[in-house]
Design an enzyme around this catalytic site. Structure first.
Site, short mmCIF file in Angstrom:
data_model
loop_
_atom_site.label_atom_id
_atom_site.label_comp_id
_atom_site.label_asym_id
_atom_site.label_seq_id
_atom_site.Cartn_x
_atom_site.Cartn_y
_atom_site.Cartn_z
N GLY A 97 -65.61 10.79 3.12
CA GLY A 97 -66.48 9.73 3.60
C GLY A 97 -67.37 10.35 4.66
O GLY A 97 -67.39 11.57 4.84
N GLY A 99 -67.87 11.89 7.61
CA GLY A 99 -66.96 12.46 8.58
C GLY A 99 -67.62 12.99 9.83
O GLY A 99 -66.94 13.22 10.84
N ASP A 261 -70.68 13.48 -4.23
CA ASP A 261 -70.92 12.78 -2.97
C ASP A 261 -72.22 13.21 -2.32
O ASP A 261 -72.61 12.64 -1.29
CB ASP A 261 -69.75 12.98 -2.01
CG ASP A 261 -69.45 14.45 -1.75
OD1 ASP A 261 -69.09 15.16 -2.70
OD2 ASP A 261 -69.58 14.90 -0.59
N ASN A 262 -72.91 14.19 -2.91
CA ASN A 262 -74.20 14.63 -2.39
C ASN A 262 -75.37 14.23 -3.28
O ASN A 262 -76.49 14.72 -3.09
CB ASN A 262 -74.22 16.16 -2.22
CG ASN A 262 -73.39 16.62 -1.04
OD1 ASN A 262 -73.16 15.85 -0.11
ND2 ASN A 262 -72.95 17.85 -1.07
#
Length: 466
Positions: A97, A99, A261-262
């Site tokens: 998530g 971070g 996630d990117n």
């Protein structure tokens, strides 16, 4: 259809519009900004601050908002560390998530698009795990260089909005330590990722999945137009990701970490870590030293993005039928091919004449470039200067087919800018990146960075306008 570069920044008033909270509490978690010992303004994006109505902030006010993270008026308070999962080098990770960053604000730009101001290096969050939530100053400088160069080359990218040095000494294993710290703010058209959908699918939260699909269609794609919003969103995202892949290749850019996630649902490139530009048309050129299998090397980026879209489709199966998702997924190679050839013609400054004719021209250019007798940027610069693609004492016969094909093409852009009068192209190879950083690290000399940004923006102006 000819390629069109992204919009240029214009002026508007400050228009806060916090839409993310409509998704409820499960989209993110409240975050507390770090209390840094120093706040030294190192970069302020004077092109894009006006696009979201923040150009009138004094430097002191700027540092209050983008160094200390005092909330902007009528905006997020507190900021949100967004939740997501992701495949990292194709291994699923449900423990990630935001971070070391958070969504700080949402506001409208001059085109009435919803824009996010998100951070990197702003402190620990509920998703930091063992990390310190910080960003090195070098990482911030590298992100400025990446976003400025990609924007100039017509890639749909986030914008580095602010960089503030924060006075801490950080320990890092991949660069000399201790090293200086910073906090960065980026401006982007949303921070919703493929990994956001993967988390919701993992939790089997159908209601939130429907809600997020509607949010993305409304905020990034003008609203739903069919009775099947999930498949509609997937089709739109697929087209945008294909355009991103094509522009990466034409730019000679290697992102380095194309994990799910990117990958932004808006098709906008963001989150730059070990990136590099390959000097030559070298398929195996790899940016990340930890990418041992060259999974995300130069030539495999379209494949990587296609694979990521397959994971997006898999997540959407929670609320959508498989067949239309598969059909859209199978359309990616053609969409990528079209996007690549259109963007290639745009960088050449010649008129796109449809995929078949464009493909022949681009394949001929690729064959020449693959011989590695000329760097990618030099190739495009020489053509932009209306020079023969050749070196003294070398007829470069590998470009003979390209010369014959391009001679018949109509120019879209004539070399009227001063940029084209320069003998050398504006490039961004690793030696120069390290030299710019060394000037800062050794002598606190920011002039090379400022000069490079100016050169890049001159190139961008020339590519857009001649």
């Amino acid at each position: 259809m000819p390629y069109k570069p992204q919009i240029e920044p214009g002026k508007t008033d400050y228009k806060p519009d916090v839409q993310i909270t409509s998704l409820g509490e499960k989209i993110g978690d409240a975050a507390v900004p770090a209390d840094f010992p120093a706040h030294i303004l190192r970069f302020r994006n004077g092109r894009w601050d006006q696009s979201v109505g923040l150009q009138r902030l004094s430097d002191e006010q700027w540092l209050a908002h983008f160094g200390k993270f005092d909330p902007l008026p009528d905006n997020l308070a507190p900021p949100l560390a967004l939740r997501y999962h992701g495949h990292q080098f194709r291994t699923y990770n449900p423990e990630i998530g935001d971070g070391r960053g958070f969504l700080f604000a949402q506001l409208r730009d001059q085109e009435d698009r919803l824009m996010d101001l998100g951070t990197k290096g702003s402190g620990t969050t509920p998703w930091s795990r063992a990390g310190d939530g910080r960003l090195t100053l070098k990482g911030g400088v590298r992100e400025i260089l990446a976003t400025e160069m990609l924007e100039a080359l017509g890639v749909n990218t986030s914008k580095t909005f602010s960089l503030v040095e924060t006075g801490e000494k950080l320990m890092r294993g991949d660069e000399p330590s201790p090293t200086r710290s910073a906090v960065m703010t980026r401006l982007s058209h949303g921070h919703i990722r493929i990994g956001t959908f993967q988390r919701i699918a993992y939790e089997k939260n159908e209601a939130l999945m429907h809600q997020l699909v509607g949010y993305c269609l409304e905020q990034y794609y003008g609203g739903a137009q069919t009775e099947h919003p999930a498949t509609e969103l997937f089709a739109k995202v697929t087209q945008q990701v294909a355009r991103l892949a094509g522009s990466y290749m034409t730019a000679g850019f290697v992102h380095g970490v194309l994990n799910t996630d990117n990958i932004n649902i808006s098709g906008e490139s963001f989150d730059y870590g070990p990136w590099r530009f390959t000097p030559y048309w070298e398929p195996g050129f790899t940016a990340a030293y930890f990418d041992h299998e060259s999974l995300y090397c130069f030539a495999r980026q379209p494949e990587a993005l296609h694979w990521n879209l397959a994971q997006f489709a898999s997540a959407l199966r929670l609320i959508a039928d498989s067949n239309p998702l598969v059909a859209t997924l199978e359309s990616f190679p053609k969409a990528y091919g079209t996007a690549f050839t259109e963007h290639f013609c745009w960088r050449l400054g010649v008129r796109s004449e449809g995929f078949e004719r464009d493909r022949d021209l681009v394949v001929a250019a690729e064959k020449g470039l693959a011989a590695k007798t000329i760097e990618i940027d030099r190739f495009f610069h020489n053509w932009g200067r209306m020079e023969d693609i050749a070196k003294p004492d070398d007829d470069m016969s590998e470009f003979a087919e390209f010369r014959a094909l391009v001679a018949c093409r109509q120019r879209e852009r004539m070399p009227v800018s001063d940029y084209w009068q320069r003998p050398d192209p504006c490039s961004m190879h690793i030696d120069e990146v390290e030299s710019i950083w060394s000037a800062i690290a050794d002598d606190d000399n920011w002039r090379p960075l400022d000069d490079k940004i100016s050169q890049i923006r001159d190139m961008g102006h020339a590519l857009r306008n001649g």
